[in-house]
Design an enzyme around this catalytic site. Structure first.
Site, PDB file in Angstrom:
ATOM      1  N   CYS A 107       0.835  -1.197   0.000  1.00 23.66           N
ATOM      2  CA  CYS A 107       0.000   0.000   0.000  1.00 23.66           C
ATOM      3  C   CYS A 107       0.874   1.254   0.000  1.00 23.66           C
ATOM      4  CB  CYS A 107      -0.918   0.004   1.221  1.00 23.66           C
ATOM      5  SG  CYS A 107      -2.014   1.438   1.286  1.00 23.66           S
ATOM      6  N   GLY A 220      -3.838  -5.529 -12.836  1.00 24.27           N
ATOM      7  CA  GLY A 220      -4.316  -5.334 -14.190  1.00 24.27           C
ATOM      8  C   GLY A 220      -4.998  -6.511 -14.851  1.00 24.27           C
TER       9      GLY A 220
END
Length: 336
Positions: A107, A220
């Site tokens: 993160c 993705g």
């Protein structure tokens, strides 16, 4: 809504399959979202939102650990950098019945960086190794790591191998690799999911150079066709935003990626299975939109899809009987 069934002892719990998993996503993969996703796939490994060690050790741990038995296989993702605190939090995860505990080293937000959480830890592989060792010493369930392929200023392949190598020496055997670097200054978390280019080739080289490790690819991936292609190289795939915005993709996961013979559940039936769950949640003082905000992705690609989304995102807040609105939404899905 928690289960009344006692958690299975960690020593008898099977290792969860990471062939297909849904990523931990803040504000999205809460217990209601996971309950819904489980109606679509029996085999997908589900992850919680990231929970910080401070929230578990000094906050309302029961609230953060709450889940329904049907959510398994289920992993808790932790954010932290204190080996002692992570070990204590991992013990709580095991006691609560989780199948895995995962350390967030990916993160990029400023808030977590300031607390030495997330992607900034890639600059401190020895500390991550200490954290992993402390957690592994504390619990019997698997301890895994989710990380980037690098961060700005430490984005060479050699540094990535150094990171993975040190954490492997601490006993970690499963790494989920988000195949982008994180740029820790100047980009928002959203931009960090989109602007740094995807480098599947780097993740593939990592699998080649560390063949003994389980390497899960993240970043993705949008279709099951892509999943099948990536599974020729990697041990598993993890989907994030696509699994949330297009959840019906999960209805094909069991058959296409696990060889299950059971037919895919219909959109309408997936929603119908939620009705008793929503009734119980309302009876406990909750609101229906706590659950239904996670199902809006079912409404796409068919006549009436827009009306479906309007019912559950707008009309439900105005209705005297929100369950009646829910039933109207189910009827719009019938036959889809």
């Amino acid at each position: 809504m928690t289960t009344s069934i006692a958690p299975t002892p960690a020593s008898t719990r099977p290792e969860p399959s990471r062939r297909f998993s849904v990523a931990p996503m803040m504000d999205w993969t809460d217990r209601h979202c996971r309950y819904f996703l489980r109606q679509l796939s029996s085999h997908a490994l589900l992850y919680t939102e990231m929970v910080t060690t401070g929230a578990l050790l000094h906050g309302d741990a029961a609230r953060f650990l709450r889940h329904d038995e049907c959510e398994h296989p289920l992993a808790l993702q932790l954010g932290g950098s204190s080996p002692a605190d992570l070990a204590a939090a991992a013990r709580l995860a095991q006691e609560a019945g989780y199948d895995e505990v995962n350390l967030n080293v990916g993160c990029p937000s400023d808030r977590v960086q300031n607390n030495m959480i997330g992607a900034c830890l890639m600059a401190h592989p020895a500390l991550v190794a200490d954290c992993v060792k402390a957690m592994r010493d504390a619990v019997e369930i698997p301890v895994t790591v989710k990380h980037r392929i690098g961060i700005n200023g430490r984005d060479s392949y050699a540094e990535l191998c150094d990171f993975v190598g040190q954490v492997r020496e601490a006993g970690c055997r499963s790494f989920t690799v988000h195949a982008r670097i994180a740029i820790l200054e100047g980009l928002s978390p959203k931009e960090n999911r989109e602007i740094p280019p995807l480098r599947y080739d780097v993740a593939a080289q990592l699998k080649q150079d560390f063949p003994d490790l389980e390497i899960i690819l993240n970043g993705g991936i949008k279709t099951l066709e892509e999943c099948r292609e990536h599974l020729k190289t990697f041990d598993g795939v993890m989907l994030g935003r696509e699994a949330y915005h297009n959840p019906y993709l999960l209805a094909q996961v069991d058959a296409e990626l696990y060889g299950a013979q059971t037919p895919a559940i219909s959109r309408a039936d997936a929603l119908r299975t939620l009705r008793p769950y929503i009734e119980r949640h309302i009876a406990e003082g909750g609101a229906m939109h706590h659950v239904t905000r996670h199902v809006l992705g079912l409404g796409q690609g068919f006549p009436g899809a827009r009306r479906f989304r309007q019912l559950l995102s707008v009309d439900v807040h105005k209705a005297a009987d929100p369950l009646q609105v829910f039933d109207q939404a189910v009827e719009l899905l019938a036959g889809r």
